[in-house]
Design a protein around this motif. Structure first.
Motif, mmCIF file in Angstrom:
data_model
loop_
_atom_site.group_PDB
_atom_site.id
_atom_site.type_symbol
_atom_site.label_atom_id
_atom_site.label_comp_id
_atom_site.label_asym_id
_atom_site.label_seq_id
_atom_site.Cartn_x
_atom_site.Cartn_y
_atom_site.Cartn_z
ATOM 1 N N GLN A 50 16.829 -29.528 22.731
ATOM 2 C CA GLN A 50 16.616 -30.209 24.005
ATOM 3 C C GLN A 50 17.882 -30.451 24.793
ATOM 4 N N ARG A 51 19.045 -30.224 24.188
ATOM 5 C CA ARG A 51 20.300 -30.489 24.896
ATOM 6 C C ARG A 51 20.559 -29.414 25.942
ATOM 7 N N ARG A 52 20.120 -29.696 27.152
ATOM 8 C CA ARG A 52 20.331 -28.743 28.231
ATOM 9 C C ARG A 52 21.689 -28.948 28.897
ATOM 10 N N ASP A 53 22.251 -30.173 28.747
ATOM 11 C CA ASP A 53 23.539 -30.451 29.388
ATOM 12 C C ASP A 53 24.640 -29.573 28.794
ATOM 13 N N THR A 54 24.505 -29.191 27.536
ATOM 14 C CA THR A 54 25.512 -28.323 26.917
ATOM 15 C C THR A 54 25.030 -26.871 26.884
ATOM 16 N N LYS A 55 23.872 -26.627 27.501
ATOM 17 C CA LYS A 55 23.269 -25.296 27.473
ATOM 18 C C LYS A 55 23.159 -24.763 26.044
ATOM 19 N N CYS A 56 22.714 -25.657 25.145
ATOM 20 C CA CYS A 56 22.573 -25.275 23.741
ATOM 21 C C CYS A 56 21.446 -24.255 23.595
ATOM 22 N N GLY A 57 21.721 -23.198 22.864
ATOM 23 C CA GLY A 57 20.739 -22.118 22.735
ATOM 24 C C GLY A 57 20.098 -22.036 21.372
ATOM 25 N N ALA A 58 20.259 -23.108 20.565
ATOM 26 C CA ALA A 58 19.701 -23.067 19.210
ATOM 27 C C ALA A 58 18.175 -23.118 19.259
ATOM 28 N N VAL A 59 17.531 -22.257 18.500
ATOM 29 C CA VAL A 59 16.071 -22.184 18.447
ATOM 30 C C VAL A 59 15.647 -22.070 16.989
ATOM 31 N N VAL A 60 14.602 -22.816 16.610
ATOM 32 C CA VAL A 60 13.987 -22.602 15.305
ATOM 33 C C VAL A 60 12.612 -21.998 15.523
ATOM 34 N N SER A 93 5.064 -24.425 9.647
ATOM 35 C CA SER A 93 6.143 -24.492 8.665
ATOM 36 C C SER A 93 7.329 -23.664 9.145
ATOM 37 N N PHE A 94 8.516 -24.030 8.641
ATOM 38 C CA PHE A 94 9.739 -23.371 9.052
ATOM 39 C C PHE A 94 9.678 -21.888 8.732
ATOM 40 N N SER A 95 10.076 -21.083 9.674
ATOM 41 C CA SER A 95 10.078 -19.641 9.460
ATOM 42 C C SER A 95 11.488 -19.075 9.510
ATOM 43 N N ASP A 96 12.217 -19.356 10.594
ATOM 44 C CA ASP A 96 13.518 -18.733 10.763
ATOM 45 C C ASP A 96 14.249 -19.445 11.907
ATOM 46 N N THR A 97 15.503 -19.095 12.126
ATOM 47 C CA THR A 97 16.226 -19.566 13.297
ATOM 48 C C THR A 97 16.668 -18.339 14.096
ATOM 49 N N ASN A 98 17.226 -18.589 15.284
ATOM 50 C CA ASN A 98 17.738 -17.459 16.062
ATOM 51 C C ASN A 98 19.221 -17.223 15.765
ATOM 52 N N ASP A 99 19.717 -17.840 14.675
ATOM 53 C CA ASP A 99 21.116 -17.664 14.248
ATOM 54 C C ASP A 99 22.118 -18.141 15.295
ATOM 55 N N VAL A 100 21.666 -19.016 16.212
ATOM 56 C CA VAL A 100 22.587 -19.628 17.174
ATOM 57 C C VAL A 100 22.838 -21.058 16.713
ATOM 58 N N ASN A 101 24.093 -21.413 16.486
ATOM 59 C CA ASN A 101 24.417 -22.778 16.074
ATOM 60 C C ASN A 101 24.397 -23.708 17.275
ATOM 61 N N HIS A 102 24.059 -24.977 17.022
ATOM 62 C CA HIS A 102 24.158 -25.975 18.080
ATOM 63 C C HIS A 102 25.607 -26.035 18.560
ATOM 64 N N MET A 107 9.481 -25.806 23.654
ATOM 65 C CA MET A 107 8.571 -25.060 22.797
ATOM 66 C C MET A 107 7.953 -23.930 23.604
ATOM 67 N N PHE A 108 7.917 -22.765 23.035
ATOM 68 C CA PHE A 108 7.241 -21.649 23.681
ATOM 69 C C PHE A 108 6.703 -20.715 22.612
ATOM 70 N N LYS A 109 5.631 -20.025 22.933
ATOM 71 C CA LYS A 109 5.022 -19.088 21.984
ATOM 72 C C LYS A 109 5.563 -17.694 22.235
ATOM 73 N N SER A 110 5.750 -16.963 21.150
ATOM 74 C CA SER A 110 6.091 -15.554 21.289
ATOM 75 C C SER A 110 4.803 -14.768 21.478
ATOM 76 N N GLU A 111 4.754 -13.966 22.517
ATOM 77 C CA GLU A 111 3.545 -13.198 22.792
ATOM 78 C C GLU A 111 3.223 -12.250 21.641
ATOM 79 N N GLY A 112 1.985 -12.295 21.200
ATOM 80 C CA GLY A 112 1.531 -11.352 20.183
ATOM 81 C C GLY A 112 2.037 -11.625 18.786
ATOM 82 N N LYS A 113 2.816 -12.716 18.622
ATOM 83 C CA LYS A 113 3.320 -13.030 17.284
ATOM 84 C C LYS A 113 2.794 -14.372 16.838
ATOM 85 N N ASN A 114 2.783 -14.570 15.541
ATOM 86 C CA ASN A 114 2.296 -15.817 14.964
ATOM 87 C C ASN A 114 3.458 -16.805 14.839
ATOM 88 N N ILE A 115 4.167 -17.014 15.947
ATOM 89 C CA ILE A 115 5.417 -17.773 15.899
ATOM 90 C C ILE A 115 5.461 -18.808 17.013
#
Ligand SMILES: [Zn+2]
Length: 88
Positions: free
Chosen positions: A15-25, A33-42, A1-9
């Motif tokens: 959590q799967r670091r072994d596969t270097k998964c880059g999926a983010v919601v 509440s759900f806002s968006d994804t980074n369009d990266v699939n698991h 989990m990390f906050k985007s600076e200056g954004k309400n996000i």
């Protein structure tokens, strides 16, 4: 989990670091509440058993947070059901 600076996000990275998964919601910070994804699939299949355990642990945490005395009740119940002798 990390906050985007200056954004309400709020951003939750997979959590799967072994596969270097880059999926983010992205969640809205105020309402969580759900806002968006980074369009990266698991890049791995879902781990159903691990997920179920995490959900159960979360439910236990939630219930104990709402009713901390439940721990004592459970302990008392187990001892009562064990029908211990006076000596025990
Ligand atoms: Zn993933």
């Amino acid at each position: 989990m990390f906050k985007s600076e200056g954004k309400n996000i709020l951003n939750f990275r997979c959590q799967r670091r072994d596969t270097k998964c880059g999926a983010v919601v992205h969640l809205t910070l105020d309402t969580h509440s759900f806002s968006d994804t980074n369009d990266v699939n698991h890049n791995h299949p879902p781990d159903k058993f691990n997920m179920k355990q995490k959900i159960l642990n979360q439910i236990i945490d939630d219930r104990l947070a709402a009713e901390p005395t439940a721990i004592l009740r459970v302990i008392e119940r187990v001892y009562a059901e064990a029908n211990l002798t006076d000596e025990e």
